[in-house]
Design an enzyme around this catalytic site. Structure first.
Site, PDB file in Angstrom:
ATOM      1  N   ALA A 124     -59.279  -1.871   8.036  1.00 38.49           N
ATOM      2  CA  ALA A 124     -57.954  -2.304   7.583  1.00 38.49           C
ATOM      3  C   ALA A 124     -57.640  -3.651   8.217  1.00 38.49           C
ATOM      4  O   ALA A 124     -58.329  -4.083   9.144  1.00 38.49           O
ATOM      5  CB  ALA A 124     -56.895  -1.281   7.983  1.00 38.49           C
ATOM      6  N   LYS A 125     -56.640  -4.309   7.738  1.00 39.90           N
ATOM      7  CA  LYS A 125     -56.157  -5.540   8.375  1.00 39.90           C
ATOM      8  C   LYS A 125     -54.762  -5.812   7.856  1.00 39.90           C
ATOM      9  O   LYS A 125     -54.414  -5.396   6.751  1.00 39.90           O
ATOM     10  CB  LYS A 125     -57.063  -6.712   7.999  1.00 39.90           C
ATOM     11  CG  LYS A 125     -57.021  -7.847   8.980  1.00 39.90           C
ATOM     12  CD  LYS A 125     -57.934  -7.574  10.153  1.00 39.90           C
ATOM     13  CE  LYS A 125     -58.228  -8.775  10.987  1.00 39.90           C
ATOM     14  NZ  LYS A 125     -59.493  -8.604  11.727  1.00 39.90           N
ATOM     15  N   GLY A 126     -53.985  -6.519   8.644  1.00 36.75           N
ATOM     16  CA  GLY A 126     -52.648  -6.841   8.180  1.00 36.75           C
ATOM     17  C   GLY A 126     -52.020  -7.883   9.059  1.00 36.75           C
ATOM     18  O   GLY A 126     -52.684  -8.471   9.914  1.00 36.75           O
ATOM     19  N   VAL A 135     -53.503  -4.016   4.533  1.00 36.04           N
ATOM     20  CA  VAL A 135     -54.509  -3.609   3.540  1.00 36.04           C
ATOM     21  C   VAL A 135     -55.409  -2.587   4.208  1.00 36.04           C
ATOM     22  O   VAL A 135     -55.975  -2.832   5.270  1.00 36.04           O
ATOM     23  CB  VAL A 135     -55.348  -4.822   3.059  1.00 36.04           C
ATOM     24  CG1 VAL A 135     -56.451  -4.351   2.107  1.00 36.04           C
ATOM     25  CG2 VAL A 135     -54.459  -5.846   2.370  1.00 36.04           C
TER      26      VAL A 135
END
Ligand code: GLU
Length: 429
Positions: free
Chosen positions: A114-116, A69
C-alpha cells in the site's frame, strides 16, 4: 467532530502506465504468469481519496487532499509508507503501492503493498499545523488502516514524530480495551512509543548490505571504490554514513539545494550534520560546488539515487560515468533511462530489492509491538542482514536462471510467490 469525509473511488484501479507497467508485463511474460493472476495484480484492490479541512494557526481553514492506495493483501496486511509531497497524486501512489507488494514479496514478509499520503509541501506549515493535518488525515482514513489490516510507515517528508501522531490519533478511535494491543498500527514510531532500534537507518543499511553482497560476488573491494549520492535525507545520508567505515570514497552529493564534490572524498558524518543544520548540502565547507551535469558525469564505481523518482532518464542516463546504479529511491529510473543504462552495460540493483531494508525492519518493529517485546540492535541488525541477503540471493539466482536483468528477476521472484499463494487459496467465491 463531524463525520469523516466520503471516500471517492476513482474510475480505474490500473497502474499500467509508464515504467512500472512495462516492468510488470516484461516479468509476467518471461515467467508465463497465469493470465488471471496477471489481471488481479495489474490493478489495486482499493484506492481512496480524502478531502479534509484543517484549521491553520491564523484561524482560516484549508482543504487538503490525502490518498491511500491498497494494492494487494494476499500475503498479509497492506503495508507501506505515507508521503507528504506537493507532487503526490493518485497515479504516484498507485505505482508506489504496487512496488510495495513486490518489495514485501521479494523480502518474504507476511505483508501486502500500500502507499498513501497528502499532497502538500510540509515546509509551508508550522509544526502544530502539521500535527493537525496529520491527525485529521488519520481521522479521515478511519478504519481503512489498522494493525492487522493496513500499516503505514515513514516515507518522504514523514518521520517518527508523524508516526507518533498517527498512532495516538488511531488509538483514540478504537475501543479502550483494544488500545494497548493496537500500537502496531504504524511502524517507524519513536523508540519510546514502541519503535524499533535501528529503524531510522534501516533503509540505508539495506542499501549498503546489497552493495556489499554485489561487491563480494564480483570480488571487488569496497575499500578501493568510489560513489556518488543523489539526495541526502534519511536514506542517502545513512547509506553514506554506513559506507564510511569501508573507506569507500564519496566523491559527490547532490540534493535540492545544489551539488558538491571532493576528489579526496567528502566526509559523510560532517555532511550529515551540515545538512541537519542548514537544510541541504549547499555551502558545505568540506567540498566544492559543482553543477548538476558535472555531478551526474562524476566518474565513480557506483551511483546511489536516494531522492525523488524519475531522475535517471533518456537525458541523464547517457551522462552517468559509473558501473552500477543502486536504487535507494523508489522508481529513480524511467523506462527510457533504464534502456540506456542497459545498452551502456551499467548494472542496476533495483529499488524493490535495494531499498527493502526499511520495510524489513518495519516488519521487525510490527512483530515486537504485537508481542510487547523490545529487541536489541544486534538482534535487529542480524535479522535485517539475513533477510535482505536472502532476498538478494533469490533475485541473483532468478537473474541467472532466467538469463535476465535484475529488475525483471526481482519481479519474477515477487510474482512467483504471489502466484503460488493465489493458486493455493483460489479466488473467492
Ligand atoms: N517507505 C518505505 C518504503 O518505501 C518503508 C515502508 C514501510 O516500512 O512500510 O519501502
Amino acid at each position: 467532530m463531524g463525520a469523516a469525509p466520503p471516500k471517492v473511488r476513482p474510475e480505474s484501479g490500473s497502474f499500467r502506465r509508464d515504467a512500472p507497467s512495462v516492468q510488470f508485463e516484461r516479468a509476467a511474460d518471461l515467467m508465463g504468469l497465469d493470465p488471471d493472476i496477471r489481471r488481479i495484480l495489474g490493478s489495486a484492490a482499493s484506492e481512496s481519496i480524502f478531502h479534509f479541512p484543517v484549521k491553520m494557526d491564523d484561524g482560516h481553514v484549508e482543504i487538503f487532499t490525502g490518498y491511500r492506495v491498497q494494492h494487494n493483501n494476499v500475503l498479509g496486511p497492506y503495508k507501506g509508507g505515507l508521503r507528504f509531497h506537493p507532487q503526490a497524486d493518485l497515479h504516484l501512489f498507485r505505482e508506489l503501492a504496487a512496488w510495495m507488494t513486490w518489495k514485501t514479496a521479494i523480502a518474504d514478509l507476511p505483508f501486502g503493498g500500500a502507499k498513501g499520503g497528502i499532497c502538500m509541501d510540509p515546509a509551508d506549515y508550522s509544526v502544530s499545523e502539521l500535527e493537525r493535518i496529520t491527525r485529521r488525515f488519520v481521522y479521515a482514513l478511519g478504519d481503512s488502516i489498522g494493525p492487522d489490516h493496513d500499516i503505514p510507515a515513514p516515507d518522504m517528508n514523514t518521520n517518527p514524530q508523524v508516526m507518533a501522531w498517527i498512532m495516538d490519533t488511531y488509538l483514540t478511535m478504537v475501543p479502550p480495551q483494544q488500545r494497548l494491543r493496537s500500537t502496531h498500527v504504524v511502524t517507524g514510531k519513536p523508540i519510546g512509543l514502541g519503535g524499533c532500534v535501528g529503524r531510522d537507518k534501516a533503509t540505508g543499511q539495506g542499501v549498503v548490505i546489497t552493495i556489499e553482497n554485489w561487491a563480494r560476488d564480483r570480488g571487488i573491494s569496497l575499500k578501493d571504490s568510489s560513489y556518488i549520492v543523489q539526495g541526502f535525507g534519511n536514506v542517502g545520508s545513512w547509506a553514506a554514513r554506513l559506507l564510511h567505515p569501508y573507506e569507500t570514497r564519496l566523491l559527490a552529493v547532490e540534493d535540492h539545494t545544489g551539488a558538491i564534490h571532493d576528489a579526496a572524498g567528502l566526509d559523510p558524518l560532517a555532511l550529515s550534520r551540515w545538512v541537519e543544520d542548514h537544510g541541504g548540502v549547499a555551502g558545505f565547507p568540506g567540498g566544492v560546488a559543482i553543477d548538476h551535469e558535472t555531478f551526474l558525469g562524476t566518474q565513480a564505481d557506483f551511483f546511489i539515487p536516494a531522492a525523488l523518482g524519475g531522475q535517471i532518464t533518456e537525458k541523464t542516463a547517457p551522462m552517468l560515468n559509473v558501473q552500477l546504479v543502486v536504487e535507494a529511491a523508489n522508481g529513480p529510473t524511467t523506462f527510457e533511462g533504464e534502456r540506456i543504462l542497459m545498452q551502456r552495460e551499467i548494472s542496476i540493483i533495483p529499488d524493490i530489492l535495494a531499498n527493502a531494508g526499511g520495510v524489513i525492519v518495519s516488519y521487525l518493529e510490527w512483530l515486537q509491538s504485537k508481542r510487547s517485546e523490545a529487541w536489541d540492535l544486534e538482534e535487529v541488525e542480524g535479522k535485517l542482514r539475513r533477510k535482505i541477503t536472502a532476498a538478494y540471493d533469490r533475485v541473483r539466482d532468478a537473474a541467472q536462471s532466467y538469463g535476465t536483468d535484475w529488475r525483471t528477476a526481482a519481479y519474477v521472484v515477487a510474482l512467483s510467490r504471489l502466484e503460488s499463494v493465489y493458486k493455493e487459496r483460489g479466488i473467492f467465491p
